[in-house]
Design a protein around this motif. Structure first.
Motif, short mmCIF file in Angstrom:
data_model
loop_
_atom_site.label_atom_id
_atom_site.label_comp_id
_atom_site.label_asym_id
_atom_site.label_seq_id
_atom_site.Cartn_x
_atom_site.Cartn_y
_atom_site.Cartn_z
N ARG A 32 -84.03 36.01 80.05
CA ARG A 32 -83.49 35.21 78.96
C ARG A 32 -84.58 34.88 77.95
NH1 ARG A 32 -79.06 31.86 79.58
NH2 ARG A 32 -79.58 31.29 77.41
N ASN A 33 -84.18 34.73 76.72
CA ASN A 33 -85.09 34.33 75.66
C ASN A 33 -85.47 32.86 75.85
OD1 ASN A 33 -85.66 33.10 72.83
ND2 ASN A 33 -85.85 35.30 72.52
N GLN A 58 -80.51 25.55 74.97
CA GLN A 58 -79.40 25.29 75.89
C GLN A 58 -79.71 24.13 76.83
OE1 GLN A 58 -78.24 28.76 78.12
NE2 GLN A 58 -76.62 27.69 79.25
N TYR A 59 -81.00 23.98 77.19
CA TYR A 59 -81.41 22.91 78.11
C TYR A 59 -82.52 22.09 77.45
CZ TYR A 59 -78.87 25.69 81.56
OH TYR A 59 -77.90 26.38 82.25
N ALA A 95 -86.96 21.49 77.68
CA ALA A 95 -87.52 22.35 76.63
C ALA A 95 -89.04 22.48 76.71
CB ALA A 95 -87.10 21.83 75.26
N LYS A 96 -89.72 21.38 77.00
CA LYS A 96 -91.18 21.41 77.04
C LYS A 96 -91.73 22.16 78.25
CE LYS A 96 -91.81 17.07 74.50
NZ LYS A 96 -92.40 15.71 74.54
N ASP A 97 -90.90 22.28 79.28
CA ASP A 97 -91.37 22.87 80.53
C ASP A 97 -91.00 24.35 80.69
OD1 ASP A 97 -92.42 20.38 81.44
OD2 ASP A 97 -90.37 19.76 81.92
N ILE A 98 -90.07 24.83 79.88
CA ILE A 98 -89.64 26.22 80.00
C ILE A 98 -90.68 27.13 79.35
CG2 ILE A 98 -87.87 27.91 79.37
CD1 ILE A 98 -85.83 25.65 79.41
N GLU A 99 -91.27 27.99 80.13
CA GLU A 99 -92.29 28.90 79.64
C GLU A 99 -91.94 30.34 80.01
OE1 GLU A 99 -94.69 27.99 77.77
OE2 GLU A 99 -94.60 25.81 78.01
N GLY A 100 -92.46 31.27 79.23
CA GLY A 100 -92.23 32.68 79.51
C GLY A 100 -93.01 33.16 80.71
N GLY A 101 -92.60 34.31 81.23
CA GLY A 101 -93.29 34.88 82.38
C GLY A 101 -93.02 36.36 82.50
N PRO A 102 -93.73 37.05 83.39
CA PRO A 102 -93.57 38.49 83.53
C PRO A 102 -92.20 38.86 84.10
CG PRO A 102 -94.94 37.64 85.30
CD PRO A 102 -94.71 36.50 84.34
N ALA A 103 -91.82 40.13 83.91
CA ALA A 103 -90.51 40.61 84.36
C ALA A 103 -90.58 41.24 85.74
CB ALA A 103 -89.96 41.62 83.35
N SER A 104 -91.54 40.81 86.55
CA SER A 104 -91.73 41.42 87.86
C SER A 104 -90.60 41.11 88.82
CB SER A 104 -93.06 40.96 88.47
OG SER A 104 -93.12 39.54 88.53
N GLU A 105 -89.82 40.02 88.55
CA GLU A 105 -88.76 39.64 89.48
C GLU A 105 -87.44 40.33 89.21
OE1 GLU A 105 -90.23 37.42 87.45
OE2 GLU A 105 -91.29 35.88 88.60
N VAL A 106 -87.33 41.09 88.13
CA VAL A 106 -86.06 41.74 87.80
C VAL A 106 -86.13 43.23 88.10
CG1 VAL A 106 -85.48 40.08 86.00
CG2 VAL A 106 -86.76 42.12 85.40
N ALA A 107 -84.96 43.85 88.23
CA ALA A 107 -84.90 45.28 88.53
C ALA A 107 -85.45 46.09 87.37
CB ALA A 107 -83.45 45.68 88.80
N GLN A 108 -86.22 47.12 87.68
CA GLN A 108 -86.76 48.02 86.68
C GLN A 108 -85.78 49.18 86.48
OE1 GLN A 108 -89.69 47.03 85.07
NE2 GLN A 108 -89.23 45.24 86.35
N VAL A 109 -85.27 49.31 85.28
CA VAL A 109 -84.22 50.28 84.98
C VAL A 109 -84.78 51.42 84.15
CG1 VAL A 109 -81.96 50.59 83.87
CG2 VAL A 109 -82.46 48.47 85.10
N TYR A 110 -84.30 52.63 84.40
CA TYR A 110 -84.74 53.84 83.70
C TYR A 110 -84.62 53.66 82.19
CZ TYR A 110 -84.55 58.75 82.14
OH TYR A 110 -84.76 59.95 81.49
N GLY A 162 -88.35 30.17 86.23
CA GLY A 162 -89.73 29.84 86.57
C GLY A 162 -89.76 28.91 87.76
N ASP A 163 -90.36 27.74 87.59
CA ASP A 163 -90.44 26.74 88.66
C ASP A 163 -89.41 25.63 88.49
OD1 ASP A 163 -92.60 28.11 89.72
OD2 ASP A 163 -94.05 27.00 88.49
N LEU A 164 -88.46 25.82 87.58
CA LEU A 164 -87.53 24.75 87.23
C LEU A 164 -86.13 25.03 87.76
CD1 LEU A 164 -88.49 24.32 83.47
CD2 LEU A 164 -89.25 22.88 85.37
N VAL A 165 -85.45 23.96 88.19
CA VAL A 165 -84.02 24.02 88.46
C VAL A 165 -83.33 23.46 87.21
CG1 VAL A 165 -82.13 23.23 89.90
CG2 VAL A 165 -84.35 23.74 90.93
N LEU A 166 -82.78 24.33 86.39
CA LEU A 166 -82.20 23.92 85.12
C LEU A 166 -80.82 23.30 85.28
CD1 LEU A 166 -83.18 26.94 82.84
CD2 LEU A 166 -84.39 24.77 83.15
N GLU A 167 -80.08 23.78 86.28
CA GLU A 167 -78.71 23.30 86.43
C GLU A 167 -78.27 23.48 87.88
OE1 GLU A 167 -74.34 24.00 84.29
OE2 GLU A 167 -76.13 25.05 83.57
N SER A 168 -77.53 22.50 88.38
CA SER A 168 -76.94 22.57 89.71
C SER A 168 -75.61 21.83 89.65
CB SER A 168 -77.86 21.94 90.76
OG SER A 168 -77.29 22.03 92.04
#
Length: 266
Positions: free
Chosen positions: A167-168, A175-176, A180-195, A225-231
């Motif tokens: 997500r951007n 949206q949250y 806002a101050k705690d949401i940071e970008g990170g690498p895409a290592s946790e998602v599936a790598q697609v052709y 990341g390390d945040l629970v945005l919604e439950s």
């Protein structure tokens, strides 16, 4: 009962490992349709001959295109049958038809079903996620990449699942705003790598991996990341996760359905 952050991370690691083979076969089918026919690895070994040009007609691509065109080539006729013969019954049916056509238009269903039909033929299954839009007060649905969907079965039914996607960061902060101050970008290592995926773009600092958890009791948890945005509990009336699978051929539980590409190549 919804899972904790640690439980979701543990579940994500396990399910992604369990479904890694499936995602690898998805990518292999993508390569075949893309014309990468000569290969020394994978399920379909067609080694190129040494000191020769390996030329072949890519018949898989037009067959896949024709399959999708025949399946979703035009807008379907939506008709709601009145429950009676009175004028009020006919008016009620017409209003329901209007809602269905509005949902079709709002969700850009023609494009969604084209992509779902393509995935069903090429990858074995297409996937749609649906939800109730509280702003428009209408049911909506969207296309989901099958590689990002990780189900866990109870018999033939999906008991719970994860949807792992990028997500951007700026859209997520909007949206949250509370986080806002705690949401940071990170690498895409946790998602599936697609052709042929734009990996460089997905790894930009303005994107973060989001993991959504759903179960048949309506529980929903979103972490980034390390945040629970919604439950929350979504409160849907049916005991099922909000994903609809469109397999190329009906199957059950952990048994993977065949794809149209599998039938042609084999």
């Amino acid at each position: 009962m919804a899972l904790s952050y640690e439980e979701i991370i543990e579940l994500r690691e396990r399910l992604m490992a369990e479904w890694a083979g499936r995602n690898g076969e998805y990518d292999e089918n993508r390569q075949l349709v893309d014309g990468a026919l000569w290969r020394n690895d994978g399920r379909f070994k067609l080694p190129a001959q040494e000191n020769r040009y390996s030329i072949a007609v890519n018949y898989l691509l037009p067959i896949a295109q024709k399959h999708v065109q025949m399946l979703v080539g035009r807008l379907p006729g939506i008709q709601v049958m009145p429950r009676g013969t009175e004028l009020i019954d006919r008016e009620h049916a017409e209003k329901e038809e209007g809602l269905l056509y509005a949902a079709w238009s709002l969700s850009e269903a023609h494009e969604v079903f084209q992509r779902v039909a393509w995935d069903s033929f090429v990858l074995r299954r297409g996937l749609i996620y649906y939800w109730w839009d509280t702003k428009t007060k209408r049911a909506r649905f969207k296309y989901v990449t099958p590689d990002d969907f990780y189900p866990e079965f109870d018999g033939d039914e999906v008991y719970r699942c994860l949807y792992v996607h990028r997500r951007n960061v700026h859209a997520l902060r909007r949206q949250y705003p509370k986080y806002a101050k705690d949401i940071e970008g990170g690498p895409a290592s946790e998602v599936a790598q697609v052709y042929k995926q734009d990996t460089a773009h997905m790894n930009q600092v303005d994107f973060v991996t989001v993991t959504d958890y759903y179960d048949i009791d309506g529980n929903f948890v979103r972490i980034a990341g390390d945040l629970v945005l919604e439950s929350a509990n979504l409160g849907y009336p049916e005991p099922q996760v909000p994903f609809i699978e469109f397999p190329y051929q009906p199957t059950s539980g952990w048994r993977e359905p065949p794809a149209g590409v599998d039938q042609i190549v084999e």
